[in-house]
Design an enzyme around this catalytic site. Sequence first.
Site, PDB file in Angstrom:
ATOM      1  N   SER A   6      52.109  96.074 -43.824  1.00  0.00           N
ATOM      2  CA  SER A   6      50.766  95.962 -43.237  1.00  0.00           C
ATOM      3  C   SER A   6      50.892  95.769 -41.736  1.00  0.00           C
ATOM      4  O   SER A   6      51.480  94.789 -41.267  1.00  0.00           O
ATOM      5  CB  SER A   6      50.017  94.771 -43.848  1.00  0.00           C
ATOM      6  OG  SER A   6      48.921  94.448 -43.013  1.00  0.00           O
ATOM      7  N   ASP A  33      44.699  97.447 -42.389  1.00  0.00           N
ATOM      8  CA  ASP A  33      43.639  96.503 -42.746  1.00  0.00           C
ATOM      9  C   ASP A  33      42.458  96.617 -41.791  1.00  0.00           C
ATOM     10  O   ASP A  33      42.561  96.253 -40.622  1.00  0.00           O
ATOM     11  CB  ASP A  33      44.183  95.075 -42.705  1.00  0.00           C
ATOM     12  CG  ASP A  33      45.121  94.798 -43.861  1.00  0.00           C
ATOM     13  OD1 ASP A  33      44.709  95.012 -45.011  1.00  0.00           O
ATOM     14  OD2 ASP A  33      46.270  94.390 -43.607  1.00  0.00           O
ATOM     15  N   GLY A 147      41.332  88.522 -44.860  1.00  0.00           N
ATOM     16  CA  GLY A 147      40.882  88.169 -43.507  1.00  0.00           C
ATOM     17  C   GLY A 147      42.034  87.966 -42.539  1.00  0.00           C
ATOM     18  O   GLY A 147      41.905  88.268 -41.362  1.00  0.00           O
ATOM     19  N   GLY A 150      49.743  86.396 -43.055  1.00  0.00           N
ATOM     20  CA  GLY A 150      50.530  85.165 -42.984  1.00  0.00           C
ATOM     21  C   GLY A 150      50.039  84.011 -43.840  1.00  0.00           C
ATOM     22  O   GLY A 150      50.487  82.884 -43.661  1.00  0.00           O
ATOM     23  N   ASP A 180      48.435  92.467 -52.683  1.00  0.00           N
ATOM     24  CA  ASP A 180      48.310  92.276 -51.231  1.00  0.00           C
ATOM     25  C   ASP A 180      48.022  90.816 -50.902  1.00  0.00           C
ATOM     26  O   ASP A 180      47.002  90.266 -51.326  1.00  0.00           O
ATOM     27  CB  ASP A 180      47.159  93.175 -50.740  1.00  0.00           C
ATOM     28  CG  ASP A 180      46.961  93.136 -49.233  1.00  0.00           C
ATOM     29  OD1 ASP A 180      47.774  92.518 -48.529  1.00  0.00           O
ATOM     30  OD2 ASP A 180      45.977  93.756 -48.768  1.00  0.00           O
ATOM     31  N   GLY A 181      48.920  90.216 -50.124  1.00  0.00           N
ATOM     32  CA  GLY A 181      48.667  88.879 -49.597  1.00  0.00           C
ATOM     33  C   GLY A 181      49.729  87.862 -49.973  1.00  0.00           C
ATOM     34  O   GLY A 181      49.895  87.518 -51.135  1.00  0.00           O
ATOM     35  N   GLY A 182      50.489  87.428 -48.969  1.00  0.00           N
ATOM     36  CA  GLY A 182      51.451  86.346 -49.195  1.00  0.00           C
ATOM     37  C   GLY A 182      52.663  86.739 -50.015  1.00  0.00           C
ATOM     38  O   GLY A 182      53.334  85.868 -50.586  1.00  0.00           O
TER      39      GLY A 182
HETATM   40  C1  DX5 Z   1      44.775  90.269 -45.666  1.00  0.00           C
HETATM   41  C2  DX5 Z   1      45.228  91.690 -45.603  1.00  0.00           C
HETATM   42  C3  DX5 Z   1      46.665  91.861 -45.891  1.00  0.00           C
HETATM   43  C4  DX5 Z   1      47.591  91.176 -44.915  1.00  0.00           C
HETATM   44  C5  DX5 Z   1      48.840  90.806 -45.648  1.00  0.00           C
HETATM   45  O1  DX5 Z   1      43.410  90.209 -45.629  1.00  0.00           O
HETATM   46  O2  DX5 Z   1      44.516  92.475 -46.539  1.00  0.00           O
HETATM   47  O3  DX5 Z   1      47.014  93.228 -46.016  1.00  0.00           O
HETATM   48  O4  DX5 Z   1      47.912  91.965 -43.804  1.00  0.00           O
HETATM   49  O5  DX5 Z   1      49.640  90.042 -44.834  1.00  0.00           O
HETATM   50  P1  DX5 Z   1      50.734  89.049 -45.420  1.00  0.00           P
HETATM   51  O6  DX5 Z   1      51.726  89.876 -46.170  1.00  0.00           O
HETATM   52  O7  DX5 Z   1      51.298  88.405 -44.213  1.00  0.00           O
HETATM   53  O8  DX5 Z   1      50.011  88.070 -46.327  1.00  0.00           O
HETATM   54 ZN    ZN Z   2      45.302  94.565 -46.914  1.00  0.00          ZN
END
Ligand code: DX5
Ligand code: ZN
Length: 225
Positions: A6, A33, A147, A150, A180-182
């Site tokens: 991302s 994003d 949103g 990280g 997606d996310g973390g």
């Molecule tokens: C969050 C986004 C994600 C984000 C993921 O709202 O949709 O795609 O960039 O980032 P990480 O992998 O750091 O959680």
């Molecule tokens: Zn995303």
Amino acid sequence: MIIAPSILSADFGAMRSQVQEAEQAGCRLLHVDVMDGHFVPNITMGPDMVAMLSQAVNVPLDVHLMIEEPERFLSVFYEAGLQRKGSILTVHYEACPHIHRVISQIHRLGDGKVLAGCALNPGTPVSVLRDLLPDLDLVLIMTVDPGFGGQAAIESCLDKVRQVKEMADKLGQTVLIEVDGGIKLDNLERVQDADIVVMGSAVFNERGAGANLQAIQKKLENLAL
Ligand code: DX5
Ligand code: ZN
């Protein structure tokens, strides 16, 4: 399993070289994003960034629309850079009162080959997908409240990947599952039913996208994914 870096966590001042480094390290899909400051409490990028990225790299783009009324912007994103085979356009279930119509609109774009995705926020149960699944190419499971990059993954959401897979298998449907996310090296194993794993801060950080993607690839080989 495909890792989709991302670009939200990339250095915006060096975006072109950052994504090219990722591509050279074997990245096959780039996650973009898009946030509007209404559906989510952040504002990020729009079609001009998508156009720049499609010039900078040869891999397809995976555009994640975290915006209200996404139907107003589908064709502008498509025209900007989603013509490449394997491109994905995802809208949020929670942003679309008439989600089926929006998915049909994505399928009608251009040559009809852009993959249509539906994303679910952490607070939305996977059961809402039951009647929609035959029309979807992809389900995007959010494991953080969208949103920001990280954030730490919400434990209880990790299991949703398996839940969607079970639902699809039971209904005899084929659908790509994206998470997606973390997601980082240490919890990758927990989402092994996913076809696509988005990684932002785990790819774009001080260590560099190239080194991070190599380490992730090694981990996938160890997990035999
Ligand atoms: C969050 C986004 C994600 C984000 C993921 O709202 O949709 O795609 O960039 O980032 P990480 O992998 O750091 O959680
Ligand atoms: Zn995303």
